[in-house]
Design an enzyme around this catalytic site. Sequence first.
Site, PDB file in Angstrom:
ATOM      1  CG  LEU A   7      67.391  12.462  -5.450  1.00 46.24           C
ATOM      2  CD1 LEU A   7      66.160  13.061  -4.794  1.00 46.24           C
ATOM      3  CD2 LEU A   7      68.580  12.498  -4.489  1.00 46.24           C
ATOM      4  CG  ASP A  66      73.240  13.050 -33.283  1.00 41.82           C
ATOM      5  OD1 ASP A  66      73.538  14.224 -33.607  1.00 41.82           O
ATOM      6  OD2 ASP A  66      74.057  12.119 -33.299  1.00 41.82           O
TER       7      ASP A  66
END
Length: 324
Positions: free
Chosen positions: A75, A126
């Site tokens: 949204l 990562d």
Amino acid sequence: MSELTHLDGEGRARMVDVSAKASTARIAVAGGELQTTAEVITMVRADGMPKADVLATARIAGIAGAKRTSELIPLCHQIALSSVKVEFAFTDTTIVIEATAKTAGQTGVEMEALTAVAVAGLTLHDMVKAVDPAASLNAVRLLTKDGGKRGHWVRDAAPAEEQALAPRSAVVLVASTGGADGTRTDTTGPELVSWLAEQGFSVRGPLVYPDADIASGLADALTGGPALVLSTGGTGASPTDRTPEATAALLDRELPGLAEAMRRKGTEKTAHASLSRGLAGLVGRTVVVNLPGSPGGVRDGISVLEPILDHLLAQVAGGGAHDA
């Protein structure tokens, strides 16, 4: 349920209509941290991780994430970002992430700043997981925002009753270009952290910023209104030494006697101590003290601060004697 702007009259999710809002300059700052190991911190700062430049990669990822926020959060509005800045600092076992997003428009940029922190943090994870698969991304939160109907907002401090029970808060800030890029190992920051912990402080840091970015470092250190900020480095006469100038721009009141006492203490051992331009003073109710970037200078500063610190902080808080 119609009072909730993201729901229509029937309780269904909707995008808020912002067309009637005024366009204003809007800024949001968000923070977070990757908790990892001391080994990882050393490797990241020395650019020694198996993957590519960890911080540069995470910075680019954070900026890219901010630009795609409307695609990730259902949204959110598409907005024209005028700036996204992602910065990093270090503690012994933490990479601190801070993102600043700016726009001029009818809706805020909080989610863009938060997304930048989250994506930068996930990218850090990562990049370090081969060495520390247990690393964790924590405390992703909005720190400040400006613009729009609400104007300036800053994350609330703890309630007064919690503050009374909590240890006093302090932040250690290191101005060191070599320390920030991993080419120099700083010992002054950890020494200050250790000393403050012994004095019963809850300590954040050391936050390590390049000399050129020390103004941003001070803004970071002052977030949340700690009782004390101790900086080290950047106080000399070198063209890159900018800590006093950045500090002076923020001080509400100076404590010149404190800065002079530290210089006098240093000159008992070396005439070079007289070259320090470090300042001491108050930003609101936070005591800010600039210390030299040498271990000896830090120890001299500690020796001056230790016998007066409790009295000073009590005065600033309004509960101490006023005979200084």
